[in-house]
Write a protein that holds these residues in place. Structure first.
Motif, PDB file in Angstrom:
ATOM      1  N   GLY A  96     -47.860  73.761 -46.919  1.00 41.03           N
ATOM      2  CA  GLY A  96     -48.611  74.951 -47.388  1.00 41.03           C
ATOM      3  C   GLY A  96     -50.178  75.042 -46.600  1.00 41.03           C
ATOM      4  O   GLY A  96     -50.594  74.447 -46.346  1.00 41.03           O
ATOM      5  N   VAL A  97     -50.417  76.449 -46.859  1.00 43.85           N
ATOM      6  CA  VAL A  97     -51.657  76.728 -46.434  1.00 43.85           C
ATOM      7  C   VAL A  97     -52.225  77.898 -47.429  1.00 43.85           C
ATOM      8  O   VAL A  97     -51.616  78.790 -47.815  1.00 43.85           O
ATOM      9  N   LEU A  98     -53.523  77.651 -47.705  1.00 42.99           N
ATOM     10  CA  LEU A  98     -54.150  78.411 -48.514  1.00 42.99           C
ATOM     11  C   LEU A  98     -55.044  79.351 -48.000  1.00 42.99           C
ATOM     12  O   LEU A  98     -56.013  78.905 -47.537  1.00 42.99           O
ATOM     13  N   LEU A  99     -54.721  80.754 -47.865  1.00 43.93           N
ATOM     14  CA  LEU A  99     -55.934  81.600 -47.428  1.00 43.93           C
ATOM     15  C   LEU A  99     -56.834  81.761 -48.454  1.00 43.93           C
ATOM     16  O   LEU A  99     -56.546  82.410 -49.535  1.00 43.93           O
ATOM     17  N   LYS A 100     -58.208  81.479 -48.394  1.00 41.62           N
ATOM     18  CA  LYS A 100     -59.018  81.625 -49.276  1.00 41.62           C
ATOM     19  C   LYS A 100     -59.534  83.179 -49.331  1.00 41.62           C
ATOM     20  O   LYS A 100     -60.241  83.537 -50.257  1.00 41.62           O
TER      21      LYS A 100
ATOM     22  N   THR B  91     -47.685  83.615 -52.247  1.00 40.63           N
ATOM     23  CA  THR B  91     -48.050  83.732 -53.659  1.00 40.63           C
ATOM     24  C   THR B  91     -49.434  84.079 -53.661  1.00 40.63           C
ATOM     25  O   THR B  91     -50.311  83.336 -53.568  1.00 40.63           O
ATOM     26  N   PRO B  92     -49.780  85.476 -53.836  1.00 43.78           N
ATOM     27  CA  PRO B  92     -50.934  86.004 -53.897  1.00 43.78           C
ATOM     28  C   PRO B  92     -51.669  85.635 -55.227  1.00 43.78           C
ATOM     29  O   PRO B  92     -50.872  85.707 -56.140  1.00 43.78           O
ATOM     30  N   ASN B  93     -52.716  85.400 -55.278  1.00 37.96           N
ATOM     31  CA  ASN B  93     -53.792  85.442 -56.645  1.00 37.96           C
ATOM     32  C   ASN B  93     -54.604  86.620 -56.582  1.00 37.96           C
ATOM     33  O   ASN B  93     -55.635  86.963 -55.722  1.00 37.96           O
ATOM     34  N   TYR B  94     -54.310  87.770 -57.575  1.00 35.25           N
ATOM     35  CA  TYR B  94     -54.845  88.723 -57.538  1.00 35.25           C
ATOM     36  C   TYR B  94     -56.174  88.772 -58.077  1.00 35.25           C
ATOM     37  O   TYR B  94     -56.883  89.765 -58.364  1.00 35.25           O
ATOM     38  N   GLU B  95     -56.518  87.557 -58.765  1.00 26.61           N
ATOM     39  CA  GLU B  95     -58.006  87.563 -59.192  1.00 26.61           C
ATOM     40  C   GLU B  95     -59.067  87.148 -58.181  1.00 26.61           C
ATOM     41  O   GLU B  95     -60.089  87.543 -58.185  1.00 26.61           O
ATOM     42  N   THR B  96     -58.477  85.974 -57.460  1.00 27.10           N
ATOM     43  CA  THR B  96     -59.540  85.550 -56.495  1.00 27.10           C
ATOM     44  C   THR B  96     -59.164  86.280 -55.195  1.00 27.10           C
ATOM     45  O   THR B  96     -59.939  85.989 -54.207  1.00 27.10           O
ATOM     46  N   PHE B  97     -58.185  86.848 -54.906  1.00 24.67           N
ATOM     47  CA  PHE B  97     -57.784  87.396 -53.691  1.00 24.67           C
ATOM     48  C   PHE B  97     -57.444  86.367 -52.559  1.00 24.67           C
ATOM     49  O   PHE B  97     -57.616  86.688 -51.502  1.00 24.67           O
TER      50      PHE B  97
ATOM     51  N   PHE C 274     -49.250  80.123 -48.856  1.00 28.50           N
ATOM     52  CA  PHE C 274     -48.144  80.054 -48.169  1.00 28.50           C
ATOM     53  C   PHE C 274     -47.407  78.836 -48.203  1.00 28.50           C
ATOM     54  O   PHE C 274     -48.072  77.837 -48.389  1.00 28.50           O
ATOM     55  N   SER C 275     -46.331  78.823 -49.012  1.00 25.02           N
ATOM     56  CA  SER C 275     -45.575  77.523 -49.350  1.00 25.02           C
ATOM     57  C   SER C 275     -44.526  77.491 -48.324  1.00 25.02           C
ATOM     58  O   SER C 275     -43.498  78.070 -48.619  1.00 25.02           O
ATOM     59  N   TYR C 276     -44.444  76.886 -47.299  1.00 22.98           N
ATOM     60  CA  TYR C 276     -43.349  76.566 -46.405  1.00 22.98           C
ATOM     61  C   TYR C 276     -42.247  75.874 -46.826  1.00 22.98           C
ATOM     62  O   TYR C 276     -42.441  74.805 -47.439  1.00 22.98           O
ATOM     63  N   GLY C 277     -41.237  76.141 -46.429  1.00 23.97           N
ATOM     64  CA  GLY C 277     -39.910  75.271 -47.080  1.00 23.97           C
ATOM     65  C   GLY C 277     -39.564  75.949 -48.337  1.00 23.97           C
ATOM     66  O   GLY C 277     -38.359  75.561 -48.630  1.00 23.97           O
ATOM     67  N   ALA C 278     -40.179  76.756 -48.901  1.00 27.74           N
ATOM     68  CA  ALA C 278     -39.690  77.436 -50.192  1.00 27.74           C
ATOM     69  C   ALA C 278     -39.221  78.712 -49.943  1.00 27.74           C
ATOM     70  O   ALA C 278     -39.975  79.519 -49.561  1.00 27.74           O
ATOM     71  N   THR C 279     -37.877  78.760 -50.349  1.00 25.98           N
ATOM     72  CA  THR C 279     -37.217  80.068 -50.387  1.00 25.98           C
ATOM     73  C   THR C 279     -37.599  81.189 -51.269  1.00 25.98           C
ATOM     74  O   THR C 279     -37.960  80.817 -52.310  1.00 25.98           O
TER      75      THR C 279
END
Length: 106
Positions: A10-14, A51-57, A61-66
């Motif tokens: 995955g990738v975490l967009l900060k 999976t957005p985090n609405y508190e931290t914005f 991104f979780s690759y391979g996860a349907t």
């Protein structure tokens, strides 16, 4: 066994510009999350779940996860933010309906 590159990684967009600029969970879900998941799954051939985090914005991104069905996706049960421009022009209950899978903004 060794996993292929990109699978179950995955990738975490900060800092998500969509969330920051719009301040709206419905725009995030309908304009970014669903189309991006659909593009990666259908066009690239690599399922991804955002999976957005609405508190931290942030957004994970979780690759391979349907991606889950819209009816089961937590992003579509999130109430409007206080600063949401849609909630300022509509009643709060109308804004919440924009997050349901059957009533999208636009």
């Amino acid at each position: 066994p060794k996993e292929r590159a990109g699978y179950k990684q995955g990738v975490l967009l900060k800092r998500c510009r969509v969330l920051e600029e719009t301040g709206c969970a419905a725009v995030c879900a309908n304009v970014c999350k669903v189309p991006t998941q659909k593009f990666f799954t259908e066009e690239v051939g690599l399922p991804v779940t955002l999976t957005p985090n609405y508190e931290t914005f942030e957004c994970q991104f979780s690759y391979g996860a349907t991606p889950p069905a819209l009816s089961e996706d937590a992003a579509f049960s999130t109430p409007c933010f206080r600063q949401c421009p849609v909630s300022e022009t509509l009643r709060e209950d109308a804004c919440e309906r924009t997050l349901s899978g059957d009533r999208r903004i636009g």
